[in-house]
Motif scaffolding. Structure first.
Motif, short mmCIF file in Angstrom:
data_model
loop_
_atom_site.label_atom_id
_atom_site.label_comp_id
_atom_site.label_asym_id
_atom_site.label_seq_id
_atom_site.Cartn_x
_atom_site.Cartn_y
_atom_site.Cartn_z
N ASP A 1 -14.86 12.66 110.87
CA ASP A 1 -13.41 12.42 110.96
C ASP A 1 -12.67 13.63 111.51
OD1 ASP A 1 -12.21 9.79 109.81
OD2 ASP A 1 -13.90 10.24 108.52
N VAL A 2 -13.16 14.83 111.24
CA VAL A 2 -12.49 16.00 111.84
C VAL A 2 -13.06 16.29 113.23
CG1 VAL A 2 -11.79 17.05 109.65
CG2 VAL A 2 -13.92 17.79 110.71
N ARG B 1 -13.74 7.58 101.46
CA ARG B 1 -13.75 8.96 101.98
C ARG B 1 -12.39 9.61 101.78
NH1 ARG B 1 -17.36 7.09 106.90
NH2 ARG B 1 -19.33 7.41 105.81
N ALA C 1 -10.29 9.19 113.59
CA ALA C 1 -10.36 7.74 113.88
C ALA C 1 -9.11 7.24 114.57
CB ALA C 1 -10.58 6.98 112.58
N ARG C 2 -7.99 7.95 114.41
CA ARG C 2 -6.76 7.47 115.05
C ARG C 2 -6.87 7.43 116.57
NH1 ARG C 2 -5.76 12.36 112.64
NH2 ARG C 2 -5.27 14.12 114.00
N LEU D 1 -9.75 6.45 118.06
CA LEU D 1 -10.90 5.62 118.42
C LEU D 1 -10.53 4.26 119.00
CD1 LEU D 1 -13.45 6.42 115.58
CD2 LEU D 1 -13.21 7.48 117.82
N ASN D 2 -9.28 4.11 119.43
CA ASN D 2 -8.93 2.87 120.12
C ASN D 2 -9.35 2.92 121.58
OD1 ASN D 2 -7.03 4.73 120.85
ND2 ASN D 2 -5.25 3.53 120.23
N SER E 1 -21.39 3.37 109.23
CA SER E 1 -22.14 4.12 108.22
C SER E 1 -22.28 3.38 106.90
CB SER E 1 -21.49 5.48 108.00
OG SER E 1 -20.17 5.31 107.56
N ASP F 1 -17.15 16.90 108.80
CA ASP F 1 -17.35 15.45 108.88
C ASP F 1 -16.91 14.90 110.23
OD1 ASP F 1 -14.45 14.32 108.60
OD2 ASP F 1 -14.60 15.86 107.05
N GLN G 1 -10.41 -3.18 123.35
CA GLN G 1 -11.74 -3.04 122.75
C GLN G 1 -12.19 -4.36 122.12
OE1 GLN G 1 -12.85 1.36 122.03
NE2 GLN G 1 -11.63 0.75 120.29
N ASP H 1 -8.48 18.51 113.88
CA ASP H 1 -7.97 18.54 112.51
C ASP H 1 -8.39 19.78 111.71
OD1 ASP H 1 -6.51 16.28 112.97
OD2 ASP H 1 -7.60 14.97 111.58
N CYS I 1 -21.32 14.74 108.63
CA CYS I 1 -21.38 13.72 107.59
C CYS I 1 -20.24 12.72 107.78
CB CYS I 1 -21.30 14.35 106.20
SG CYS I 1 -19.82 15.31 105.88
N GLY I 2 -20.36 11.57 107.13
CA GLY I 2 -19.32 10.55 107.20
C GLY I 2 -19.67 9.42 108.14
N SER I 3 -18.69 9.01 108.90
CA SER I 3 -18.78 7.83 109.76
C SER I 3 -19.93 7.91 110.76
CB SER I 3 -17.45 7.72 110.52
OG SER I 3 -17.61 7.08 111.75
N HIS J 1 -19.09 8.63 118.89
CA HIS J 1 -18.06 9.39 119.59
C HIS J 1 -18.10 10.86 119.16
CE1 HIS J 1 -16.97 5.22 118.68
NE2 HIS J 1 -16.19 5.16 119.75
N ARG K 1 -19.76 7.05 113.78
CA ARG K 1 -19.23 7.05 115.16
C ARG K 1 -20.01 8.00 116.08
NH1 ARG K 1 -13.61 9.42 112.83
NH2 ARG K 1 -14.07 7.69 111.45
N ASN L 1 -20.35 20.77 105.51
CA ASN L 1 -19.78 19.41 105.43
C ASN L 1 -18.69 19.13 106.47
OD1 ASN L 1 -21.34 18.73 103.06
ND2 ASN L 1 -19.95 20.04 101.91
N GLU M 1 -11.18 11.24 127.50
CA GLU M 1 -9.93 11.09 126.76
C GLU M 1 -10.12 11.58 125.31
OE1 GLU M 1 -7.03 10.07 127.98
OE2 GLU M 1 -6.07 10.18 125.99
#
Lengths: 419, 160
Positions: free
Chosen positions: B17-18, A383, B22-23, B25-26, A124, B15, A78, B40, B63-65, B69, B67, B13, B32
């Motif tokens: 992340d759930v 967060r 992020a683990r 997001l590589n 964000s 988010d 990436q 989660d 909410c949150g990031s 994705h 991304r 809420n 995939e």
């Protein structure tokens, strides 16, 4: 009816004399930002749509910060894609390992963003730059791609909540305690779709690092942006730093706000946001029975020089409690270097901490401090969602650098005492 | 445009992340990433979801990031629509930009239960709970946004 500070910046960038809440506008962008997670998606979309040239090579910033130095092969691929795209487009603000920092600490520090700007970032926490008196907001990768191609973005003009700050902070509190207290008061969607405009006599008592931290977490209340007025503190910070001339906008006297919330800074106490939402704010003094396994001091929220100073003040000459891992991450290479020169790094290591080069790593559960099931971390990050820093059964408590450092010494959440 | 399917119900809420941790997001590979959608908070989701199914959630979904994705994996899993009491603003924008239909409707989000069968008409904003027989009308998108959706997303709309 007058305009808020945010509305004035948006009107100017849309080429309009006046905008109103709810109006859809197309605005010119001063900076379009992306990182190593979001830029690859934007590049793919940019190419798929048939664009071949960015609108202005000097107005795009690509910062490799989330997973660098690369944590694995996929992350390396990436970064490589970002590097090759930035090189082929001659992007002047491309920051790779050695030059990089956490984007929202780096861009203000390097003077890439300035007062009066209209900025989007595919991250964000792009709302951070409101501290300089800019309109700045987080978007996704497709918006980044469109911004890179056209230099414009569409916005719905937001209404605003005005936070009238008075007094000054006690010595054991910082901007982090202010914003966590506000989020505790209004909730994680308390400012949804709206601006948070910070104003009042108390503003002048807040440092730039405090203001950057406060605006950084506006998104944690659902806000579109956070913004501070430009004063002498801002002008002093931007002097000899910003590559473009700052433009100062002020809210109209008769601007209309959805609500006005009074915040007396002298009444702020050290607070901690308990799992699993930033709105679960409680005084640190009430949480002294909570044991922690890990402490993280860093991130785009609290990895700046004053945050490192706060950690040093608490940790210098002391020992981190047995059974606690303390990870300290200066947010940029300039801050890292300054920490070396001031002897902070030696003091951190002597105290039993580890010091990493800049990365977002642990904040988002990427690497450099992942938690196992049942583990608990107090962090200066932004967060504390389920699984944010690792296992779904781990816990993150959000706090200021002073509170996090004090907790590292005791192994329990600790209210910081500062002379 | 319409979707019809069974309901997966989630709280306030939820988010990003759930939605997609992020683990993972590589990689930017949607297929995939989609294998980990919601894992989660709901490990069974990816195995149970069928094309056209509908997510129903409370306040501040996504909410949150920032991304992108997140809406992308929900769409890639086959989800036909997300109905919530409200959406976090970046998620809202991203969903429109990538073509994941979303609707804000407090009453529907409150009353529709997990595993109900629902149909959603995006043109009219009418949500029908086939299980209970009740219908709801969601706020339609502003014309400007409908135009982006009609043209197949933000970048496609820029090409005109």
């Amino acid at each position: 009816m007058g305009m808020t500070m945010t509305q004035k910046i948006l009107a100017a960038h849309a080429g309009l004399d006046k905008v109103e809440t709810g109006q859809l506008i197309s605005a010119k962008l001063d900076i379009v930002l992306g990182n190593d997670i979001t830029t690859p998606v934007a590049i793919n979309e940019f190419k798929k749509a048939g664009f071949d040239k960015v609108f202005d090579k000097d107005r795009i910033a690509v910062v490799l910060d989330h997973f660098v130095p690369n944590k694995d092969i996929k992350a390396a691929e990436q970064s490589k894609q970002c590097r090759e795209f930035s090189c082929s487009q001659c992007i002047s603000h491309f920051y790779d390992v050695g030059k990089m920092g956490i984007e929202h600490a780096l861009l203000p520090e390097q003077g890439v963003v300035t007062a009066g700007d209209c900025i989007i970032g595919a991250d964000s926490h792009t709302c951070t730059y409101g501290a300089l008196g800019a309109f700045s907001t987080g978007v996704g990768s497709t918006d980044m791609a469109a911004g890179m191609a056209t230099g414009t973005a569409w916005f719905k003009v937001p209404s605003a909540i005005k936070f009238n700050l008075s007094g000054s902070l006690p010595a054991n509190c910082s901007g982090k305690d202010v914003i966590l207290t506000i989020i505790g008061k209004i909730g994680v969607d308390g400012a949804l779709y709206r601006s948070m405009e910070f104003t009042g006599e108390g503003v002048k008592t807040l440092s730039m690092d405090d203001r950057l931290c406060i605006c950084n977490m506006a998104i944690e209340a659902g806000a579109k942006n956070g913004i501070f007025p430009v004063d002498e503190v801002t002008m002093e910070y931007m002097k000899d730093r910003c590559e473009r001339q700052p433009v100062v906008y002020t809210a109209d006297e008769d601007a209309v706000y959805d609500e006005v919330i009074e915040i007396d800074l002298s009444e702020i106490v050290p607070v901690v946001s308990c799992p699993h939402l930033p709105e679960n704010t409680r005084p640190a003094s009430e949480l002294s029975d909570i044991r922690v396994d890990q402490v993280v001091i860093g991130s785009c929220t609290n990895g700046r020089m004053e945050d490192m100073e706060a950690a040093y003040k608490v940790l210098n000459g002391k020992k981190i409690a047995d059974g606690v891992r303390c990870i300290i991450i200066p947010a940029t290479m300039e801050i890292y270097r300054e920490c070396v020169e001031r002897g902070y790094i030696t003091a951190f290591i002597d105290a039993g901490a580890v010091v990493s080069t800049p990365t977002c790593g642990p904040c988002l559960g990427g690497y450099m401090g992942i938690l196992a099931a049942g583990e608990r971390c107090i962090a200066t990050t932004n967060r504390n969602f389920v699984g944010r820093m690792g296992h779904v059964d781990s816990e993150v408590y959000l706090a200021s650098p002073l509170t996090a450092a004090a907790s590292a010494l005791t192994g329990y959440i600790t209210n910081p005492e500062v002379q | 445009m319409e979707t019809k399917g069974k309901v997966f119900k989630y709280p306030d809420n939820v988010d990003t992340d759930v939605i997609i941790p992020a683990r993972y997001l590589n990689t930017a590979d949607a297929n995939e990433l989609a294998k980990h959608c919601m894992e989660d908070i709901d490990t069974s989701f990816v195995n149970k979801v069928c094309k056209g199914d509908v997510m129903v959630a409370g306040w501040n979904f996504g909410c949150g990031s920032s991304r992108e994705h997140a809406p992308l994996v929900i769409k890639t899993c086959g989800t036909g629509c997300v109905i919530a009491k409200s959406f976090a603003r970046i998620f809202y924008r991203n969903a429109i930009n990538i073509g994941l239909p979303i609707l804000e409707c407090e009453e529907a989000a409150e009353e529709i239960n997990a595993n109900d069968e629902v149909s959603v008409n995006f043109d009219t904003g009418i949500i029908t709970n086939i299980t209970t027989g009740k219908t709801y009308t969601a706020q339609p998108f502003p014309e400007f946004i409908q135009n982006i959706i009609r043209k197949g997303g933000l970048l496609a709309s820029l090409k005109d």
